[in-house]
Each structure stands twice: as C-alpha cells, then as structure tokens.
Design an enzyme around this catalytic site. Structure first.
Site, PDB file in Angstrom:
ATOM      1  N   GLU A 252       3.429 -13.464  -3.499  1.00 33.96           N
ATOM      2  CA  GLU A 252       4.092 -12.614  -2.838  1.00 33.96           C
ATOM      3  C   GLU A 252       2.844 -11.296  -2.659  1.00 33.96           C
ATOM      4  O   GLU A 252       2.926 -10.606  -3.006  1.00 33.96           O
ATOM      5  CB  GLU A 252       5.358 -11.983  -3.766  1.00 33.96           C
ATOM      6  CG  GLU A 252       6.303 -11.561  -2.405  1.00 33.96           C
ATOM      7  CD  GLU A 252       6.483 -10.217  -2.389  1.00 33.96           C
ATOM      8  OE1 GLU A 252       5.874  -9.526  -1.594  1.00 33.96           O
ATOM      9  OE2 GLU A 252       6.878  -9.441  -3.249  1.00 33.96           O
ATOM     10  N   CYS A 286       6.229  -3.891   0.243  1.00 34.56           N
ATOM     11  CA  CYS A 286       5.608  -4.685   1.113  1.00 34.56           C
ATOM     12  C   CYS A 286       6.748  -5.289   2.303  1.00 34.56           C
ATOM     13  O   CYS A 286       6.254  -6.063   3.055  1.00 34.56           O
ATOM     14  CB  CYS A 286       5.397  -6.189   0.103  1.00 34.56           C
ATOM     15  SG  CYS A 286       7.004  -6.548  -0.461  1.00 34.56           S
TER      16      CYS A 286
HETATM   17  C1  UN1 Z   1       8.113  -5.303  -2.571  1.00 32.96           C
HETATM   18  O1  UN1 Z   1       8.038  -4.494  -1.911  1.00 32.96           O
HETATM   19  O2  UN1 Z   1       7.154  -5.768  -3.341  1.00 32.96           O
HETATM   20  O3  UN1 Z   1      13.209  -6.141   0.023  1.00 32.96           O
HETATM   21  C2  UN1 Z   1       9.514  -5.779  -2.856  1.00 32.96           C
HETATM   22  C3  UN1 Z   1      13.059  -4.926  -0.543  1.00 32.96           C
HETATM   23  C4  UN1 Z   1      12.867  -5.042  -1.921  1.00 32.96           C
HETATM   24  C5  UN1 Z   1      11.791  -5.596  -2.665  1.00 32.96           C
HETATM   25  C6  UN1 Z   1      10.388  -5.213  -2.204  1.00 32.96           C
HETATM   26  N1  UN1 Z   1      14.275  -5.552  -2.312  1.00 32.96           N
HETATM   27  O4  UN1 Z   1      12.540  -3.993   0.039  1.00 32.96           O
END
Ligand code: UN1
Length: 500
Positions: A252, A286
């Site tokens: 990821e 992310c």
């Molecule tokens: C991340 O930023 O690695 O969808 C995960 C989202 C959160 C998870 C982010 N539930 O923004």
C-alpha cells in the site's frame, strides 16, 4: 503540552526497549519523548524464529477461538481508546479527534475480524468425475511481516494483525522509526490480552529497527507475507526482494488522489469534503486529496473558496493538535517541511499561483514544523503535480469535458483513491468505470475510508488490498482438494484412459 501522567502510564510498555540508539521526538514541539534501543538484523532473525514456533501452536487453535482473542483485543482498545489516541497525537501530531478516529478504526477491524473468524469460507466445486468431491479450503499461512508508516502508526498494523490472528498467523511488526512508541503501546495492550487468553508466546512481536535490519524479514522465506505501507520507493525496493524468494507482498504505497468537481456538483456537499480531504491530517494521509480537477466554469470559484477556507484555518486553527479547537497539527519533521517547500517552489517556477504554504509558529516552536495549508492554482498537470508530496498542498486544475477530466485524473503514476462531485448519475457511473484507482467515491472525499471495504490501489500504489471485503485471503494458503469415494479404480480427469 504533555500530560505527564498519561505518558508515565506508558512507561512499562517502553521500558524493555529503552536504550540509546533511537531518539523519539514529538512533532508537536520537537521535544524528546524517549530514546530506544534498536534491534539488529540478528534480533529480527530471532523474532522470526520465535514467530515460527508460535505459528506451530496458533495454526491449530480453531479459527472462532482465535477470533475470541481478537474480540478481547478490541475490548482492550475500547478501554484504552482515549490514552492510545493521546499517544498517537503526541507521537504523530495528528489532531486528537483524528487520533481517536484512528483507534476507532482499530476497534472496527477487530469487530470485522471476529465475525470473519467464523466465515473463512471455502468452496465446494462440481467435479467432472463420478464419485469425486472437490473442495477449496483455506489454511493458515505463517508469520506475517508488517511494515507500517508514521502517518497511521497504529491502525494499519491492526488491519493486518486482526486479520492475520484470525487466519492463524503470528505477526512481526516493524513500525516507522518516527512512531515506535505507539507500536510498543499496542504491543503492551496485546500482551495483556494474550496472557489472559493463554495465546502462544510471541504471537505478536515488535521490532524497532531500520530498513537494513528489517531486511532479515524481507529475505526470509519463513515469512511468507510481507505487508508494507509507505513510499513507492520503499515498495520498489522490497517488492522484487520478496518476489525473488517467491514470497507474497501486500503493498500500500503512494497516492496522488484527485476529486473531480463537475458543473453538476452541489458545492454545499462538495466543499467540506474537499477541505477535509486536502488539509485534514496536515495532508499526511495516503488518501489525502492532492488534486482537485474542476470544470472550467467553476475553477475560480472553487479555488477561491478553498484558499479562503485554508487561510481561515491558517489564521487560528493550525497548532497544538491536543487542543480541541485545532484542525491542523504539525508536519512530522523538518525533512517533510523542506520537501513541501521544494514542491511549492517548483510549482511557482512552473507558473502556478500559490496561496498559503508558509511556516507558522516558528517563533514559539522553533523545532516544530507547522504550515499554512497550500492551495495551488495550476492551468495544466505536469511536473510536481504528478508527484506525491506528503504535506498539505492541493493543486486545483481546470477541465472542459469529463473525458478530459478523466484523462488528467488517470495521468499520474499512482492509483489509490478518487472522487467525483456530481448530482448527475451518468457522470458518476462514467467516473467509476473510468477511474483507475482502487477507491472511487461519489459525493464524498478521497480520504476516510471505512474498514469494511478492501483498501488499496493500482499502479504505483502497489496493487495490495488491506482490511475489509476478502482481503483476508492474502493471509491464508488456498488448497484445492479432490476426494474419491468410490470402490472401482477412479476415473482420470480429462477422460484419459490408462488401462494396464
Ligand atoms: C493511510 O493514509 O495510510 O481512508 C491510511 C483513510 C484512512 C486510512 C488511511 N481510513 O483515510
């Protein structure tokens, strides 16, 4: 800033790991929280050995019983939600409200995994041969190596760990070197639960180490799955190493998520999502909204509204993430601030209009990096707009036709999350079909996914899917089994005759 009592309450969790190698700072004020001893490559190899022993025992515990351990972990997290959220905020800098959200995400995945522990369903498949029964079943895989990033220092571990535990797998967790304390706190909570439950020793372990030591895990075929969250560069390095030993990777990696705002958007619905997606978590998700692709007729209006709201936040809502009124906390560190400034300089050099982006609170907090969220108006997508800069920078681009918007949308190397703001069903369906991302939302933002869906994306995002849906299958080994229950010599498949 610190609540000494809460911090002191975590000391027993940190004590066994304390040393002199790794200073851990709070991004809130740059202050030193504690110093840890790091694990060597040999230590990591020993952790793998211990995990292999734990696997031998855990794999034989019935899955619903394994679920009971995870149920208790979820309960423990509920009890400690507030203090763990506080530690997330202190170590990572996200606002307390989002720290709580992160722990809630852990609780949610535990609930999901408990249900799953009674639903690790296989298949019954029709055999082409008489008196043959064909099935597909799922078996525990082995120790799972989890590499997590600073920005979701505890939730991403839990997505992996809760599923791995019910699937029968031990976990070795390498947290980010920027956020090891939250990992040790989770480990301590897990150990309490594991002792009460009577789980095998070393079902969960934390290795505090750099990437050289973590290579022990990447290279070792006793760790059949490496689940890694972080930069594309990190994924590019470890992916081939794991593949070379025929291990499995769940990656990821970076996102460069866009929201398309069409002529048919309801701006009252769109604006709050755009703002939270862009500046929430100080742009360090992310899933952060990094690009807003707006119909040309609304380009100025959306850019002005975004930059005015960002300026309002910069005026009095950027600051200590423990304060209830704060909406945007600090960047994780100086390097992150410098990367942000370099990206803005590059955008300016390309002729973009930049509002915000300046450093804030420098006089009072010289060792912390608070910034005004930056809104960048840019006529064409090129250069730095195609990169993921892990900071609150939002590029606002115009488009004329939806086909063109989709071309702009898909023309970046990453493919994690995407959204469209529209009240038109046809536009929404066209967008979902055409977006090349793992997540495609309608009338909500790019960030803040629920755990029930599979989470991850395509292209340089790495292709992995974590948390909900059928992501659990990656933590198990699939087996096809054919049983013959007749009394004559069994028929061969494909009608082959082999009469002696
Ligand atoms: C991340 O930023 O690695 O969808 C995960 C989202 C959160 C998870 C982010 N539930 O923004």
């Amino acid at each position: 800033m610190h609540s000494p009592d809460v911090f002191a309450s975590f000391q027993p969790a940190f004590a066994p790991y304390e040393g002199t190698d790794l200073p851990v700072h709070s991004p809130i004020d740059g202050g030193l929280l504690t110093t840890l001893r790091t694990h060597t490559k040999a230590d990591v190899a020993e952790a793998i050995e211990r995990a292999s022993v734990a696997f031998g025992a855990w794999r034989n515990v019935p899955a619903p019983k394994r679920g009971e351990l995870v149920r208790r972990l979820g309960q423990k997290l509920r009890e400690h939600k507030e203090r763990l959220a506080w530690l997330v905020t202190v170590e990572n800098g996200k606002i307390l409200e989002e720290g709580r959200g992160e722990v809630q995400e852990m609780i949610d995945i535990c609930d999901f995994a408990v249900g799953l522990s009674r639903q690790l369903y296989g298949l019954t498949i029709a055999s082409e041969r008489p008196l043959h029964a064909m099935t597909e079943t799922w078996h525990p895989l082995g120790p799972v190596g989890v590499i997590s990033a600073f920005n979701f220092p505890v939730a991403v571990w839990s997505w992996n760990a809760a599923l791995a535990f019910v699937c029968g797998d031990p976990v070795i967790w390498k947290p980010s070197e920027k956020t090891p304390l939250t990992a040790l706190a989770c480990q301590a909570l897990f150990e309490e639960v594991a002792a009460e439950f009577g789980a095998p020793d070393h079902l969960s372990q934390v290795v505090v180490c750099n990437r050289h030591a973590a290579a022990a895990m990447i290279e070792d075929s006793r760790v059949p799955l490496i689940s890694a969250t972080g930069s594309t560069a990190m994924g590019r390095a470890i992916g081939p190493q794991v593949a070379a030993r025929f291990g499995r990777c769940l990656l990821e990696l970076g996102g460069n998520n866009a929201v398309i705002v069409t002529e048919k958007a309801d701006l009252a619905v769109a604006m709050p999502s755009l703002l939270f997606g862009s500046v929430g978590t100080a742009g360090q998700r992310c899933t952060t909204t990094r690009r807003v692709i707006v119909h040309r007729s609304l380009w100025d209006r959306v850019y002005d509204a975004l930059s005015e709201n960002a300026a309002r936040i910069a005026a009095n809502k950027v600051g200590n993430p423990l304060d209830p009124g704060t909406l945007v906390g600090p960047l994780i560190d100086r390097a992150s601030y410098e990367t942000m400034q370099a990206a803005l300089a590059s955008a300016r050099a390309d002729g973009a209009t930049v509002r915000g982006g300046q450093r804030l609170l420098e006089d009072v907090l010289p060792n912390a990096y608070y910034v005004a969220p930056a809104m960048v108006k840019v006529a064409r997508q090129s250069g730095v707009v195609c990169d993921e800069t892990f900071a609150p920078i939002t590029y606002v681009l115009p488009y004329d036709t939806l086909e063109e918007a989709m071309e702009i949308h898909n023309a970046v190397p990453q493919g994690l999350s995407s959204s469209i703001m529209t009240t038109d069903l046809r536009e929404a369906e066209y967008f979902k079909r055409t977006s090349d991302c793992g997540i495609a939302n309608v009338n909500i933002g790019t960030s803040g996914a629920e755990i029930g869906g599979a989470f991850g994306g395509e292209k340089e995002t790495g292709g992995g899917r974590e948390s909900g849906s059928d992501s659990w299958k990656q933590y198990m080994r699939r087996q096809t089994s054919t049983t013959y229950y007749g009394t004559e010599a069994p028929a061969l498949a494909q009608g082959i005759r082999f009469d002696v």
